[in-house]
Design an enzyme around this catalytic site. Structure first.
Site, PDB file in Angstrom:
ATOM      1  N   ASN A 349       0.875  -1.281  -0.110  1.00 36.65           N
ATOM      2  CA  ASN A 349      -0.094   0.027  -0.023  1.00 36.65           C
ATOM      3  C   ASN A 349       0.911   1.116  -0.024  1.00 36.65           C
ATOM      4  O   ASN A 349       0.812   2.109   0.711  1.00 36.65           O
ATOM      5  CB  ASN A 349      -0.870  -0.062   1.090  1.00 36.65           C
ATOM      6  CG  ASN A 349      -2.046   0.920   0.862  1.00 36.65           C
ATOM      7  OD1 ASN A 349      -2.281   1.562  -0.057  1.00 36.65           O
ATOM      8  ND2 ASN A 349      -2.924   0.982   1.857  1.00 36.65           N
ATOM      9  N   HIS A 381      -8.466   3.534   9.361  1.00 38.95           N
ATOM     10  CA  HIS A 381      -8.847   1.942   8.854  1.00 38.95           C
ATOM     11  C   HIS A 381     -10.384   2.084   9.488  1.00 38.95           C
ATOM     12  O   HIS A 381     -11.333   1.209   8.901  1.00 38.95           O
ATOM     13  CB  HIS A 381      -8.227   0.991   9.068  1.00 38.95           C
ATOM     14  CG  HIS A 381      -7.291   0.710   7.944  1.00 38.95           C
ATOM     15  ND1 HIS A 381      -5.783   1.379   8.173  1.00 38.95           N
ATOM     16  CD2 HIS A 381      -7.024  -0.092   6.855  1.00 38.95           C
ATOM     17  CE1 HIS A 381      -5.181   1.089   7.052  1.00 38.95           C
ATOM     18  NE2 HIS A 381      -5.934   0.103   6.223  1.00 38.95           N
TER      19      HIS A 381
END
Length: 714
Positions: A349, A381
Site C-alpha cells: 500500500n 481504517h
C-alpha cells in the site's frame, strides 16, 4: 467440520442491481460485479482519455470535466444514495481550505476529514458489522488522503520555508490555491476513485495540464519561460498489459485458495482447541496471504487504469526503458520475499505509506514517529479492534526487528554463504511474523483475535519484548562509528560558534549529509536517531585553539559569506517564484522510499559507490585532456585567421609563428615564397594561401564541435 466461505448477497448494499443476472451467472455478489464493471470500463475509457483528450488536443478544463463526471457516474452506479458522502466530505473540506488561515488549514482539514470518515466507519459497523461487501468507506478513505495531503501541501507552500522542509515536502508544496474545478476533479477523477492509488495534487494537475511531459516539470503548472524540453511520451500498452495480467493471476489465486483457508475458521472452537501451534502458524500465514491477493488484484488493476490514461509516467531509466511507477501502490514480489518487516511495509500500500510519511512521520519528533504513524493508520481504517491489535503488534515487531538487526546482522556478513543463510532465515521469519501480526486485521474481532493469541502463548510478543529490552544488556551490537572530528565539514560547521553571523539550516545540510554518507555502511539503523541538530551542536563545541591557522582563515572568509546565506524573509504567495529546473526534485525521487532507509544488504550500494567514483575520475581525466586539445586547436585556428587577415606580410615577420604552429600539426612548404609575395613560377600566392587557409578553418570547425559533443569537455 470447517466450512468454506461463499459469496452471498448483502442486503445493505445500495448500489445498482442491474447486473444481478451476471452475478448469479459467475457466482459473485452483485457489489463485486459492479466494481469489476466500473474498473474494466475505466480501463478502456482511460485509453480514450489519453488519446482523444490529450493535452495537445483539448484544454485542461475539458479534461477536468470529463474526469470528474465519469468518477461521479461510477460512484453513483456502485453506491447509490451513499454517493452523497463522496460529494459531502470534499465539499466541506473545500470550504475549510478557502476560509481558514494557511497556518492552521492543515489541522482543520485533518480534523474535519477524519471526523467525517470515522462517523461513516461507525455507522457501517452498526448496521453491517464484519462485512466485506463493497462500501462507501473505501472511496472516502482515498478522498480523505487526497484532501488532507492537499491541505498540508498548501500549508507548506504558503507558510514554511524550503530549508525547513524535506525533499518530498518541497516537491509537493502548493503556492497557488486550487480552483473549484481543479479541486473536485482531483478528488473525483475516475482513475483512482474506486480503489486508489493516492495521487498527490501537484502530480495530478501536471498530468491534466500536460506538464508531466516536461523534462523538468515546473512548479504549480507554470512553464519556466519555455526553456524546458519536451520528452517523447511512450506508449503504456506493455506496462498496462503486464499489470492487467498480474491482476488476473492474483484474482485467480484468491478465488482458488481462499476457500481452502477461510479466515473465519480461525475463530472457531474446533480450530483453536484441536490444532497444534505449528499448524496455527501455518494456517494464519496462508489465510492472510490469500486475502492479500484480493488487494493485489484491485491495486494492480487500478494502477493499470492510471497508466493507460497517461498518469504515472516518470521518464526513462538509464537503459532507455519507460518508467510508470510514480503512483504504483504495490510491489508484489518485493513484499512477498521481503527479508524484514520494515521492507515488507514499505512495499505494501505504497500510496498510504507516502501519505503517512509525508503527514506524520516527517513532521513529529522522531522518537514518536513510528507509534504515531501506526496510530493514524489504525484510526484511518476504522474502529474494528483487529486493526488496533495488528498495528500495535506491528509497532512492537518493527522495533524488535531493528534492534535484532543491530545485534545479529553483522555476525553473518563474513562470507557469502553466511550472508545468504541470513537472508533466507530472515525471509522465512518475516513470513511467519507477518501471518502472526496481521490475522487480527482480517479477523476484525477482539475476542477471537485475543483467544488465538493466547493459544499462541503470545510467543512472538514475548520474543519481541525480550529483544528490545533484555538482549541489548547481554549481547554487544554492531559498533557505532562516529564521524571524523577533523573533517573539513566539521571545521566549516564550527565557524558558527565563533562568528557573529549564523549559518541557516539549509547551509548546514550538505555538510551533515556528507558526514553521514561516509559512515552509512558501518552505522546501524538505530543511529538514525542522531539528527542534524545534534551533529551541529556537537561540532559547535570544537575548541577554537585546536584549529590550524589556515582553517581559522577559512572560518573568517566563511563568516563574511554568511551574510548571503541568511534565511530569506517570509514572502507572500504572490511573490513566490518557481524554482529553476536544476533545483527541482523529480516526482519519482520525491515519492519513493530512499534506499538507505530500508533494512537491506548494503553490498550493492558499496559497489555502486566505488563504480561511480572510478567513473568520475575517468571523466575528469577525459575532461582535462579534451580541454587541452580543444584549446590547442582553437589557438591554431586563431593563427590561421591572422594569416588570412595579413596574407602579404614579409616572410621574416610570419615565418616564426608559422613554424611554431606547424610543429606537430601539419608541415607546410614556405621555402619558395619570396619577399614580393610570389612563388618560384611567378604566380601570386595571395589567392592560393587564402583558399588553403579557408580549407584549414573548415576542417577545424568540423572537428571542434565533434570534440565538444562527447559529453565530457567543458
Amino acid at each position: 467440520m470447517l466450512e468454506s466461505p461463499k459469496f452471498i448477497e448483502n442486503d445493505f448494499y445500495d448500489g445498482s442491481r442491474v447486473f444481478t443476472w451476471l452475478a448469479d451467472m459467475v457466482g459473485l455478489s452483485v457489489d463485486l460485479v459492479n466494481f469489476l464493471i466500473c474498473q474494466i470500463s475505466a480501463l478502456f475509457l482511460a485509453s480514450l482519455f489519453r488519446s482523444l483528450l490529450h493535452p495537445s488536443k483539448v484544454s485542461s478544463e475539458v479534461r477536468h470535466v470529463f474526469a470528474l463526471s465519469l468518477g461521479l457516474t461510477f460512484g453513483y452506479f456502485c453506491f447509490g444514495q451513499q454517493a452523497i458522502h463522496i460529494a459531502g466530505l470534499p465539499a466541506i473540506c473545500y470550504i475549510v481550505i478557502r476560509t481558514q488561515d494557511p497556518r492552521i488549514v492543515q489541522r482543520s482539514v485533518m480534523l474535519v476529514a477524519m471526523s467525517y470518515l470515522l462517523c461513516i466507519h461507525l455507522m457501517r459497523q452498526l448496521y453491517d458489522y464484519g462485512s466485506y461487501a463493497l462500501d462507501i468507506t473505501g472511496p472516502l478513505m482515498i478522498i480523505t488522503q487526497k484532501v488532507t495531503s492537499l491541505a498540508f501541501s498548501i500549508h507548506d507552500g504558503f507558510v514554511r520555508q524550503d530549508e525547513d522542509m524535506t525533499k518530498a515536502q518541497q516537491y509537493h508544496a502548493i503556492r497557488k490555491m486550487p480552483s473549484a474545478l481543479e479541486y473536485f476533479s482531483y478528488v473525483w477523477h475516475f482513475q483512482s476513485l474506486m480503489a486508489g492509488p493516492l495521487v498527490f495534487y501537484k502530480d495530478y494537475i501536471e498530468f491534466v495540464e500536460g506538464y508531466n511531459l516536461l523534462k523538468c516539470p515546473p512548479r504549480n503548472g507554470n512553464p519556466d519561460n519555455g526553456k524546458t524540453e519536451l520528452i517523447v511520451e511512450p506508449s503504456p500498452t506493455k506496462t498496462v498489459i503486464r499489470k492487467v495480467i498480474g491482476s488476473l493471476v492474483c484474482a485467480f489465486i484468491f478465488m482458488k485458495f481462499v476457500k481452502l483457508y477461510p479466515v473465519k475458521n480461525m475463530k472457531e472452537d474446533d480450530f483453536i482447541n484441536a490444532t497444534s501451534i505449528p499448524y496455527k502458524f501455518w494456517y494464519a500465514m496462508m489465510a492472510t496471504t490469500c486475502i492479500r491477493f484480493k488487494y493485489y488484484h484491485a491495486w494492480l488493476l487500478a494502477d493499470a487504469i492510471c497508466n493507460n490514461s497517461g498518469l504515472g509516467f516518470t521518464g526513462y531509466d538509464k537503459d532507455g526503458n519507460a518508467k510508470w511507477d510514480l503512483i504504483s501502490n504495490i510491489n508484489v514480489l518485493s513484499f512477498e520475499f521481503a527479508s524484514n518487516f520494515r521492507d515488507a511495509i514499505n512495499n505494501w500500500n505504497c500510496g498510504t505509506n507516502r501519505w503517512l510519511r509525508t503527514l506524520v512521520y516527517e513532521r513529529v519528533p522522531k522518537k514518536y514517529g513510528t507509534l504515531l504513524t501506526f496510530a493514524l493508520s489504525a484510526v484511518w481504517h476504522g474502529f474494528y479492534p483487529g486493526y488496533y491489535l495488528t498495528f500495535a503488534t506491528g509497532a512492537v515487531v518493527v522495533t524488535a526487528a531493528r534492534t535484532g538487526r543491530r545485534l545479529f546482522r553483522h555476525r553473518f556478513q563474513s562470507t557469502q554463504f553466511t550472508r545468504m543463510f541470513y537472508d533466507i532465515l530472515t525471509c522465512v521469519t518475516t513470513r511467519i511474523v507477518m501471518g502472526y501480526a496481521t490475522f487480527p486485521f482480517v479477523l476484525l474481532e477482539l475476542m477471537g483475535s485475543i483467544n488465538l493469541y493466547l493459544r499462541f502463548y503470545l510467543c512472538l510478543h514475548i520474543i519481541s519484548l525480550v529483544t528490545i529490552f533484555i538482549l541489548p544488556l547481554f549481547i554487544r551490537g554492531e559498533k557505532r562509528v562516529k564521524p571524523p572530528s577533523n573533517s573539513s565539514e566539521e571545521v566549516e560547521l564550527s565557524a558558527k560558534s565563533s562568528g557573529t553571523a549564523t549559518l541557516p539550516q539549509a547551509a548546514l545540510e550538505p555538510a551533515v549529509e556528507t558526514v553521514q554518507t561516509k559512515t552509512t555502511d558501518l552505522k546501524s539503523e538505530d543511529n538514525e536517531e542522531q539528527t542534524e541538530e545534534q551533529l551541529v551542536k556537537r561540532n559547535n563545541k570544537l575548541p577554537q585553539q585546536h584549529l590550524h591557522p589556515l582553517q581559522q582563515q577559512q572560518q573568517e572568509q566563511q563568516q563574511q559569506k554568511n551574510i548571503i546565506l541568511q534565511p530569506r524573509p517570509q514572502q507572500s504567495p504572490q511573490q513566490v517564484k518557481p524554482r529553476s529546473p536544476p533545483q527541482q526534485t523529480s516526482a519519482h525521487d520525491a515519492n519513493r522510499v530512499p534506499h538507505d532507509q530500508c533494512e537491506m544488504d548494503q553490498l550493492s550500494s558499496k559497489l555502486k559507490e566505488k563504480f561511480e567514483a572510478e567513473t568520475k575520475n575517468i571523466e575528469e581525466f577525459i575532461d582535462k585532456t579534451v580541454t587541452k586539445t580543444v584549446s590547442g586547436i582553437v589557438e591554431f585556428k586563431d593563427d590561421l585567421m591572422r594569416d588570412i587577415e595579413f596574407p602579404k606580410l614579409k616572410l621574416g615577420a610570419v615565418s616564426a609563428p608559422l613554424d611554431a604552429t606547424a610543429v606537430g600539426l601539419r608541415k607546410r612548404n614556405i621555402s619558395t615564397i619570396h619577399d614580393n609575395g610570389s612563388d618560384a613560377s611567378g604566380h601570386a600566392v595571395g589567392e592560393q594561401s587564402e583558399a588553403f587557409l579557408k580549407k584549414e578553418i573548415e576542417v577545424i570547425n568540423a572537428v571542434v564541435p565533434a570534440v565538444l559533443s562527447n559529453g565530457h569537455a567543458k
